[in-house]
Structures are given as C-alpha cells and as structure tokens.
Design a protein around this motif. Structure first.
Motif, PDB file in Angstrom:
ATOM      1  N   ILE A 115       7.186 -38.893  -6.345  1.00 48.58           N
ATOM      2  CA  ILE A 115       8.398 -37.913  -6.436  1.00 48.58           C
ATOM      3  C   ILE A 115       9.636 -38.561  -6.574  1.00 48.58           C
ATOM      4  O   ILE A 115      10.441 -37.850  -7.326  1.00 48.58           O
ATOM      5  CB  ILE A 115       7.978 -36.813  -5.262  1.00 48.58           C
ATOM      6  N   HIS A 116       9.723 -39.251  -5.680  1.00 51.90           N
ATOM      7  CA  HIS A 116      11.237 -39.900  -5.663  1.00 51.90           C
ATOM      8  C   HIS A 116      11.306 -40.547  -6.869  1.00 51.90           C
ATOM      9  O   HIS A 116      12.704 -40.566  -7.300  1.00 51.90           O
ATOM     10  CB  HIS A 116      11.240 -41.088  -4.511  1.00 51.90           C
ATOM     11  N   ARG A 117      10.555 -41.472  -7.549  1.00 51.09           N
ATOM     12  CA  ARG A 117      10.841 -41.968  -8.704  1.00 51.09           C
ATOM     13  C   ARG A 117      11.032 -40.942  -9.856  1.00 51.09           C
ATOM     14  O   ARG A 117      11.944 -41.222 -10.653  1.00 51.09           O
ATOM     15  CB  ARG A 117       9.668 -42.804  -9.286  1.00 51.09           C
ATOM     16  N   TYR A 118      10.445 -39.963  -9.921  1.00 48.13           N
ATOM     17  CA  TYR A 118      10.679 -38.861 -10.946  1.00 48.13           C
ATOM     18  C   TYR A 118      11.832 -38.123 -10.627  1.00 48.13           C
ATOM     19  O   TYR A 118      12.787 -38.249 -11.714  1.00 48.13           O
ATOM     20  CB  TYR A 118       9.680 -37.827 -10.699  1.00 48.13           C
ATOM     21  N   PHE A 119      12.287 -37.655  -9.534  1.00 52.56           N
ATOM     22  CA  PHE A 119      13.456 -37.194  -9.486  1.00 52.56           C
ATOM     23  C   PHE A 119      14.926 -38.157  -9.544  1.00 52.56           C
ATOM     24  O   PHE A 119      15.783 -37.778  -9.999  1.00 52.56           O
ATOM     25  CB  PHE A 119      13.525 -36.306  -8.132  1.00 52.56           C
ATOM     26  N   GLY A 120      14.434 -39.522  -9.164  1.00 55.14           N
ATOM     27  CA  GLY A 120      15.449 -40.606  -9.316  1.00 55.14           C
ATOM     28  C   GLY A 120      15.950 -40.469 -10.889  1.00 55.14           C
ATOM     29  O   GLY A 120      17.054 -40.834 -11.290  1.00 55.14           O
ATOM     30  N   ARG A 121      14.897 -40.611 -11.433  1.00 53.08           N
ATOM     31  CA  ARG A 121      14.886 -40.690 -13.000  1.00 53.08           C
ATOM     32  C   ARG A 121      15.972 -39.666 -13.494  1.00 53.08           C
ATOM     33  O   ARG A 121      16.842 -39.773 -14.308  1.00 53.08           O
ATOM     34  CB  ARG A 121      13.772 -40.947 -13.796  1.00 53.08           C
ATOM     35  N   LEU A 172      18.382 -34.523  -1.779  1.00 51.69           N
ATOM     36  CA  LEU A 172      16.922 -34.156  -1.798  1.00 51.69           C
ATOM     37  C   LEU A 172      16.330 -36.062  -1.765  1.00 51.69           C
ATOM     38  O   LEU A 172      15.935 -36.318  -0.802  1.00 51.69           O
ATOM     39  CB  LEU A 172      16.366 -33.690  -2.961  1.00 51.69           C
ATOM     40  N   LEU A 173      16.841 -36.630  -2.939  1.00 52.86           N
ATOM     41  CA  LEU A 173      16.651 -38.005  -3.046  1.00 52.86           C
ATOM     42  C   LEU A 173      16.855 -38.950  -1.645  1.00 52.86           C
ATOM     43  O   LEU A 173      16.187 -39.873  -1.136  1.00 52.86           O
ATOM     44  CB  LEU A 173      16.901 -38.728  -4.211  1.00 52.86           C
ATOM     45  N   LEU A 174      18.129 -38.564  -0.901  1.00 56.10           N
ATOM     46  CA  LEU A 174      18.543 -39.224   0.337  1.00 56.10           C
ATOM     47  C   LEU A 174      17.566 -39.050   1.389  1.00 56.10           C
ATOM     48  O   LEU A 174      17.582 -39.865   2.383  1.00 56.10           O
ATOM     49  CB  LEU A 174      20.202 -38.777   0.624  1.00 56.10           C
ATOM     50  N   ILE A 175      17.029 -37.899   1.505  1.00 53.88           N
ATOM     51  CA  ILE A 175      16.193 -37.444   2.471  1.00 53.88           C
ATOM     52  C   ILE A 175      14.634 -37.618   2.596  1.00 53.88           C
ATOM     53  O   ILE A 175      14.095 -37.827   3.349  1.00 53.88           O
ATOM     54  CB  ILE A 175      16.704 -36.166   3.143  1.00 53.88           C
ATOM     55  N   ILE A 176      13.978 -37.579   1.389  1.00 54.58           N
ATOM     56  CA  ILE A 176      12.788 -37.625   1.221  1.00 54.58           C
ATOM     57  C   ILE A 176      12.397 -39.223   1.277  1.00 54.58           C
ATOM     58  O   ILE A 176      12.975 -39.941   1.336  1.00 54.58           O
ATOM     59  CB  ILE A 176      12.650 -36.900  -0.303  1.00 54.58           C
ATOM     60  N   LYS A 177      10.986 -39.170   1.395  1.00 58.45           N
ATOM     61  CA  LYS A 177      10.082 -40.611   1.721  1.00 58.45           C
ATOM     62  C   LYS A 177      10.353 -41.227   0.323  1.00 58.45           C
ATOM     63  O   LYS A 177      10.250 -40.787  -0.773  1.00 58.45           O
ATOM     64  CB  LYS A 177       8.754 -40.362   1.935  1.00 58.45           C
TER      65      LYS A 177
END
Length: 128
Positions: A33-39, A23-28
């Motif tokens: 959201i990217h920062r949250y899921f990245g953590r 998901l992180l590779l394809i989302i903006k």
C-alpha cells in the motif's frame, strides 16, 4: 492553455497529494500500500510541479516577467522526487525518508500555506 485552466489542473493534481502525502507519513512503511500510494504521490507531485512552471507568479517580484519565489517549490519538487525515488531503489531508506518529509512539508504545507496569502486565488475563494 489559460492561467485559469492551469490553476484548475494544478488543484486537481495537488489536492490529492495533501491527503496521500499525509497518509504516507503515518502508515506502515515497506508495504504494498505504501509503495502504491508512494508512486501515485510522486507522479502527481511531478505533474503538479511542471504545471506550476507555466503559471506566472501572481504575488511578489518576478524574474523574466514570469517566475517568482513560489516557483522555488516547483524546482524543489522536480529535484526531490527523482532523488527520493533513486534513494529508495538503492535501499537508502534514511535518505528517502528525509527527502519525502522535506517534499511534503516544503511543497505541500509551506507552499500550500502561501496560497492563502491575500491576492491569491484560494484566499479569494475561501475568505472572499
């Protein structure tokens, strides 16, 4: 903790990473959201890497009667996650991106692919 418990703990931490990492590779990028899921992804990857260090290599040669080539992915993760985090904190997006792509394809896709080798638990579960 027994090998079986370690294996289940590893699966509980790594399986969400397959989805979250993809998901992180394809989302903006650069979104909350990217920062949250990245953590979440980084924390789970660190936990799963530590868990795997306590699991003896089941396939191939061993060093110290425990570590095998598969553990190189654990060490890759333990190095890559903090350096990728440091890179993004310093604003080095290119370095962060490169490291996170390396982590996903190295530790998730390649290492995950090796779990399907005959003699490994997931191979037995999926293919009998």
């Amino acid at each position: 903790m027994s090998y079986e418990h370690l294996m289940y703990a590893h699966l509980v931490t790594v399986l969400p990473c397959v989805l979250i990492g993809g998901l992180l590779l394809i989302i903006k990028k650069r979104t909350s959201i990217h920062r949250y899921f990245g953590r979440v992804y980084m924390i789970l990857m660190l936990i799963t890497a530590v868990i795997t260090l306590f699991m003896p290599a089941e396939v191939g040669p061993q060093i110290f009667n425990h570590f095998g080539w598969i553990h190189s992915f654990s060490f890759l993760t333990l190095y890559t996650v903090p350096t990728a985090y440091t890179a993004i904190r310093k604003g080095n997006v290119k370095k962060h991106k490169r490291k996170m792509i390396l982590l996903y394809f190295g530790a998730i896709i390649i290492a995950g692919g090796f779990t399907l080798v005959p003699g490994r638990y997931l191979h037995q579960v999926l293919f009998g």
